[in-house]
Write an enzyme that holds these catalytic residues in place. Sequence first.
Site, PDB file in Angstrom:
ATOM      1  N   THR A  75       0.806  -1.221   0.000  1.00 24.56           N
ATOM      2  CA  THR A  75       0.000   0.000   0.000  1.00 24.56           C
ATOM      3  C   THR A  75       0.845   1.280   0.000  1.00 24.56           C
ATOM      4  OG1 THR A  75      -1.669  -1.206   1.243  1.00 24.56           O
ATOM      5  CG2 THR A  75      -1.859   1.194   1.220  1.00 24.56           C
ATOM      6  N   CYS A 185      -9.187   0.872   6.935  1.00 22.33           N
ATOM      7  CA  CYS A 185      -8.420   1.920   7.605  1.00 22.33           C
ATOM      8  C   CYS A 185      -9.466   2.851   8.237  1.00 22.33           C
ATOM      9  CB  CYS A 185      -7.553   2.660   6.590  1.00 22.33           C
ATOM     10  SG  CYS A 185      -8.478   3.313   5.212  1.00 22.33           S
TER      11      CYS A 185
END
Length: 349
Positions: A75, A185
């Site tokens: 990521t 997240c």
Amino acid sequence: VSDPIYDINKTYLENAEQGPFFSGVIPSRELSGQTYDFLGTKVNSRIGVFAGPLLNARWVKLAADLGYDTLVYKTIRSREHEGHPLPNIVYLDCPNPLDPGEKEPFLSRLDHTPQLESLAITNSFGMPSRSPAYLMKDIPEAENSLHRGQALIVSITGEDKQSFIEAALLAVRSGAKILEANFSCPNVSHAEGQLYLHSESCFQVAKAITGVIGERPLIVKVGAFCNAKDLLKVIIALKLAGVEAISGINTLPARPVPPLDLIRSSSGLCGAPIRSAGLEFISQARHILNHQGIPLTLIGGGGILLPEHFNEYFEAGADFAFTATGMMWNPLLAHHYHQMNPKRAYAHT
Ligand SMILES: Cc1cc2nc3c(=O)[nH]c(=O)nc-3n(C[C@H](O)[C@H](O)[C@H](O)COP(=O)(O)O)c2cc1C
């Protein structure tokens, strides 16, 4: 268990610069000739590596050489970000499957590597990201290291809608052909809970990303759901936003004892204890997709440590199955899978 290809005593940057620590022989691979459609790219198999273990082009190259065919580049953010200090990974004692409904259980740290079958680790990196200049050079190198029949996916994240858009544009400028947005997240709209659990926020952010990436397919990565109704709402929201695939699960939160440091009391558990939660996610998602007639590609994983675990995911309804912990502690996992399953057919088409 052999030594992992990621040295847990070294920092993230040391691993990025010096690793991967693979000392074995790259096995030769005989392709079956069968290919599978992965979001418009023909790939050699249905197995791949989740976002996390592939820190840069050298790590991507090793995974490609070892026979993982769908590879997620770790990521990235729109800006350079340092991430957390050591420890980033510790072994945990968790012999039983973890229920996603259980609130952040306390788990004792282990100072030795457990057996592969019961391997449980926590990872806490704070999603570090290299500079845009580094990524614009490294992602094309990663793309160039692939073999025929393999695909690279660039995973992105952000703190708000705008930074997701900027990270997506950086991925596109770096040559990404397929993107994955990490929605497991904190929620960017309400600063409450996780983004993937809020269908309206999922729609808003996913739509903003699909709006700037042109024809490139977007995968959304989610964590575990405690009920199927929430999953249904999120699937519908993602489909409406133009997303092409859903991938899960991410880690489950747990509290290592003693904690990693004074600030980090909780971190993400991965490996063996989350496999049942991952399989449950896939069964529920497959049921919803089939029932509602929604043509999203379904990517499953969590706790895939042995070759037969990939097949458990396919039987539960996954189109593709990815591993993170398994690739790091058992790098020949893909090779052993290919030997056992020379022509694994799709179960759902
Ligand atoms: C070392 C490590 C780093 C990870 N980093 C990321 C990340 O950057 N982005 C992400 O979406 N997931 C990340 N994950 C989570 C994995 O993608 C995966 O969802 C989770 O570990 C469950 O799979 P596993 O049991 O095969 O490890 C990471 C996992 C590990 C082990």
